[in-house]
Structure formats: structure tokens, C-alpha cells
Design an enzyme around this catalytic site. Sequence first.
Site, mmCIF file in Angstrom:
data_model
loop_
_atom_site.group_PDB
_atom_site.id
_atom_site.type_symbol
_atom_site.label_atom_id
_atom_site.label_comp_id
_atom_site.label_asym_id
_atom_site.label_seq_id
_atom_site.Cartn_x
_atom_site.Cartn_y
_atom_site.Cartn_z
ATOM 1 N N GLY A 160 0.851 -1.192 0.000
ATOM 2 C CA GLY A 160 0.000 0.000 0.000
ATOM 3 C C GLY A 160 0.882 1.235 0.000
ATOM 4 O O GLY A 160 2.007 1.217 -0.517
ATOM 5 N N ARG A 161 0.391 2.298 0.611
ATOM 6 C CA ARG A 161 1.127 3.577 0.576
ATOM 7 C C ARG A 161 2.544 3.437 1.135
ATOM 8 O O ARG A 161 3.534 3.812 0.492
ATOM 9 C CB ARG A 161 0.345 4.635 1.374
ATOM 10 C CG ARG A 161 -0.941 5.081 0.708
ATOM 11 C CD ARG A 161 -1.766 5.898 1.657
ATOM 12 N NE ARG A 161 -2.340 5.063 2.695
ATOM 13 C CZ ARG A 161 -3.655 4.810 2.826
ATOM 14 N NH1 ARG A 161 -4.523 5.369 2.027
ATOM 15 N NH2 ARG A 161 -4.087 4.017 3.786
ATOM 16 N N ILE A 162 2.672 2.887 2.357
ATOM 17 C CA ILE A 162 3.985 2.854 3.009
ATOM 18 C C ILE A 162 4.880 1.784 2.380
ATOM 19 O O ILE A 162 6.083 2.005 2.180
ATOM 20 C CB ILE A 162 3.827 2.666 4.532
ATOM 21 C CG1 ILE A 162 3.035 3.852 5.107
ATOM 22 C CG2 ILE A 162 5.188 2.555 5.215
ATOM 23 C CD1 ILE A 162 2.603 3.693 6.550
ATOM 24 N N THR A 264 7.008 -2.120 11.360
ATOM 25 C CA THR A 264 6.540 -0.778 11.731
ATOM 26 C C THR A 264 5.027 -0.679 11.533
ATOM 27 O O THR A 264 4.493 0.420 11.456
ATOM 28 C CB THR A 264 7.203 0.306 10.845
ATOM 29 O OG1 THR A 264 7.005 -0.059 9.471
ATOM 30 C CG2 THR A 264 8.666 0.471 11.134
ATOM 31 N N SER A 265 4.341 -1.833 11.404
ATOM 32 C CA SER A 265 2.903 -1.762 11.090
ATOM 33 C C SER A 265 2.074 -1.688 12.367
ATOM 34 O O SER A 265 1.837 -0.579 12.885
ATOM 35 C CB SER A 265 2.509 -2.931 10.188
ATOM 36 O OG SER A 265 2.596 -4.172 10.842
ATOM 37 N N ARG A 266 1.648 -2.814 12.885
ATOM 38 C CA ARG A 266 0.953 -2.868 14.167
ATOM 39 C C ARG A 266 1.460 -4.092 14.923
ATOM 40 O O ARG A 266 1.711 -5.145 14.320
ATOM 41 C CB ARG A 266 -0.563 -2.969 13.997
ATOM 42 C CG ARG A 266 -1.242 -1.645 13.644
ATOM 43 C CD ARG A 266 -1.247 -0.652 14.822
ATOM 44 N NE ARG A 266 -1.928 0.585 14.484
ATOM 45 C CZ ARG A 266 -1.338 1.692 14.036
ATOM 46 N NH1 ARG A 266 -0.024 1.738 13.869
ATOM 47 N NH2 ARG A 266 -2.047 2.779 13.787
ATOM 48 N N GLU A 295 0.945 -1.873 24.147
ATOM 49 C CA GLU A 295 1.771 -0.660 24.222
ATOM 50 C C GLU A 295 1.325 0.197 25.386
ATOM 51 O O GLU A 295 0.118 0.292 25.627
ATOM 52 C CB GLU A 295 1.655 0.126 22.907
ATOM 53 C CG GLU A 295 2.214 -0.652 21.723
ATOM 54 C CD GLU A 295 2.147 0.116 20.397
ATOM 55 O OE1 GLU A 295 1.779 1.299 20.396
ATOM 56 O OE2 GLU A 295 2.474 -0.484 19.377
ATOM 57 N N HIS A 317 7.047 3.042 19.258
ATOM 58 C CA HIS A 317 6.025 3.461 18.284
ATOM 59 C C HIS A 317 6.359 4.876 17.776
ATOM 60 O O HIS A 317 5.617 5.827 18.012
ATOM 61 C CB HIS A 317 4.613 3.421 18.890
ATOM 62 C CG HIS A 317 3.546 3.295 17.838
ATOM 63 N ND1 HIS A 317 2.421 2.541 17.994
ATOM 64 C CD2 HIS A 317 3.457 3.842 16.600
ATOM 65 C CE1 HIS A 317 1.675 2.624 16.908
ATOM 66 N NE2 HIS A 317 2.283 3.406 16.044
ATOM 67 N N ALA A 319 7.742 5.627 14.438
ATOM 68 C CA ALA A 319 8.054 5.743 13.007
ATOM 69 C C ALA A 319 7.530 7.034 12.380
ATOM 70 O O ALA A 319 8.169 7.604 11.506
ATOM 71 C CB ALA A 319 7.539 4.531 12.245
#
Length: 369
Positions: A160-162, A264-266, A295, A317, A319
Site C-alpha cells: 500500500g502507501r507505506i 513498523t505496522s501494528r 503498548e 512506536h 516511526a
Amino acid sequence: MSKTFRVFVTCDIGDSLNELRERGYEVEVYPKPEAPPKSLIIEKVKSGIDGMITTLRDQIDGEVFEAGKNTLKAVAQIAVGFDNINRADANRYKIPFTHTADVLTEATAEFAFFMTGMLARKMWPAEHLLRKNQWGYWHPYLPFLGDEVTSKTVAIIGTGRIGLAMIRKCSGFDMNMLCYDPAYENRDYIKAIQEIMDLRLARGITKEKNWIKYVPFEEALGEADFASVHVPLLRAGESATPTYHLFNEKTLRLMKPTAYLVNTSRGPVVDEAALARALRENWIAGAALDVYEKEPLPADSPLRDPAIEDRCRLMPHFASAARITRLSADPNKGMAGRCVQGLIDVLEGNYGGDVTKMPYVVNKEAFQK
Ligand code: NAD
């Protein structure tokens, strides 16, 4: 504007809120750095607020939407991920929610890239060696070596975007790329990246041919030197291809013992207990994480095990945590600006009041005629 809108903001998002104040909104900001308790969110929503600005720390579910039935008109989330907002519940109560896609894409992708390099080149153990005053000599291979990223193969999980931005950054480091995405294959984009890499070779800018292609998940994991994860958190029932624990004992074992995982997602996309074991038992060479199943990361997390600290980088968290990306009031540059604009669009009925035309609204399906 004839009506004064009341907005509750669960965390200060900086000067962008002045845009709302200047438009005559009543803006109440939860003053503490921690997330407000859910009971306070319910209380504020029940008091009849028109809009709410939320962060990924707030659980926005049926209970919240029920409290805002007939009064709450919009929820604006300052993040691209919205797994803390129950989409089905928002749709049931017909309350639109917005997110801040795109403006954090480059910051997140570059951070994923920096984490990859930091992990593979052992920057953290190397600096610790120096700071502990244990840098006794220069030696060809002692006390340890790292791995280059240049010319290596990276699996991009989620294009996707990232994911696409990460591809662009990795191509600049002459990496080969194995892409996987079950729902969205941007073949034009990877064709263009291949053409650029071919041109660089043809003009003598690079010495070796680099390549990029879409492959099945198992092939990507089995052949890559690095796997970088760029998927949304999707639990069972939310997608035909859920991402909850996408990285688990079975899939981590597919990776090469020399490979590194970067997430770096979830957090819940990775089964942390399985990952800690994979690092302890050297199924893979290392991992760099920015996000966690819980978290902030609990004190007793197995990821904190000192036995794996040389190969396990842990970021808070962080990024998207860059100055312009987080706080710019310009909706085309900053999460804060885009979040505020998303709220204004809904409350003030921009785009002719048609929610399906508002660019930052996520749950457009609830408003389709
Ligand atoms: P996006 O929706 O543009 O891209 C996600 C891609 O993942 C989509 O192309 C989708 O098809 C794909 N996907 C879905 N299920 C998949 C699966 N099972 N396997 C592989 N791919 C799958 O989202 P984006 O803007 O690129 O952001 C991605 C995620 O990154 C966000 O949802 C958010 O959770 C996370 N994020 C984290 C930070 C941070 O600070 N660490 C910052 C920004 C975003």
C-alpha cells in the site's frame, strides 16, 4: 458559520487546534500525556459534543458511539491505522470517522529503512561497546560484524502507501525486492521501479542488476534477507486475509536463519512470544520493532530478554514521530493539520455534505446512497 461546534480532543495535537478555535469551535483538550480513561471519553461524548479527535490509544467502540447517538457527528483519528476504532459499530450508528493517510507515509517508510540498517549493521551493540569503554582495538572481525543491506533482498509485505514508499527507498540502496500483497498489486509501480533500476545499470551508475517482483508470501519469506511489514492490523472476520499474527511460529520458521524482520505496522501482526523464541533459538538473525501487541511494551515482555538484546531493536512506536509529519498544520504535510481538516469537512458539510466525497473519511460505505 451559524453553529458553534463542541469538540473533545483526547490528546494535545498542537497549534493546528487554533484553526478550530478561530472558526469559533469550543475545543476541550485532555491535558495529560497519557490516554484519558474510557469512562471520561463516554462522559464527554454523552455531554453532547459534536466531534472528537482521537489517537490510536483510545478504544472507540459501540459503547462510545451509543453514548453519542444523535449528537456525535464525527471522529477524527490522528493516525493512518484505525484498528482502535470499531468500523462496524461506527457504521451501525452512521458516524463517519477520518484518518491521516499519506502525510506520514514517507516518515514511516524512512524509519522502517533506518531500522533495517541499524539492526543489520549492529549500530546499537557497536555504540554500546564504545560507551561501556570496551572498544579495545580495531580488528577485521572482532567482536562482531554486521550485514550490509546493499545488494540484498528485501521482502515487502503489504504494498500500500507505506510499502510502496519503502520500495522506493530500498531501490535507492540497490536492493532486490520480493513483494507480497493479497489485495493490491501495483504492477505499474514495480514496473517503473524495475525500469529505473535497469537504467541505473545501463548508465553504469550501479554495477549489478537489481530486480523487483510480486511473489507468494511463503516465497517472499523463504528467500528474503529482510522482511519489512507494511500491513494494517486486520483481525479474523475483518478481512479474507487477516494480518493478526501473520508472523507466527510457522511463518517465522520459513525465514532464513540469516534473515531479519522489521515491523513498523501494528504489534499484533507479530506473535511476540514466537518471535522472542525465534530470536533466542536463532531461527532468524534479528528483529527491529516499532509496535507491540501491548503498548507501552510491558516490563516483563520476553522481547526485553537480555539474551537477545544484541539482535532485537525496540522503538517506542516512533516511526511517524518527525516534527513536520506529526505537527504541521498544513493538511498536505502534517497529521495534525489533516486530522483537523477531516473533522472540519464532516462538521461543516464540505463537499456538498456528501461524506462519500470527503477525502479523509474512512467508512464511506456507511453513507453510500
Ligand atoms: P495501506 O492501506 O495503504 O496499505 C496496506 C496494504 O496492506 C494494502 O495494500 C493491503 O492490501 C495490504 N494487506 C492487507 N492484508 C494483507 C495481508 N494479509 N498480507 C499482506 N498485505 C496485506 O496502508 P499504509 O498507509 O501503507 O499503512 C499501513 C499500516 O502501517 C497502517 O495500517 C498502520 O497500522 C501502520 N502504520 C504504522 C506507523 C508507525 O508509527 N509505526 C505509522 C504509519 C502507519
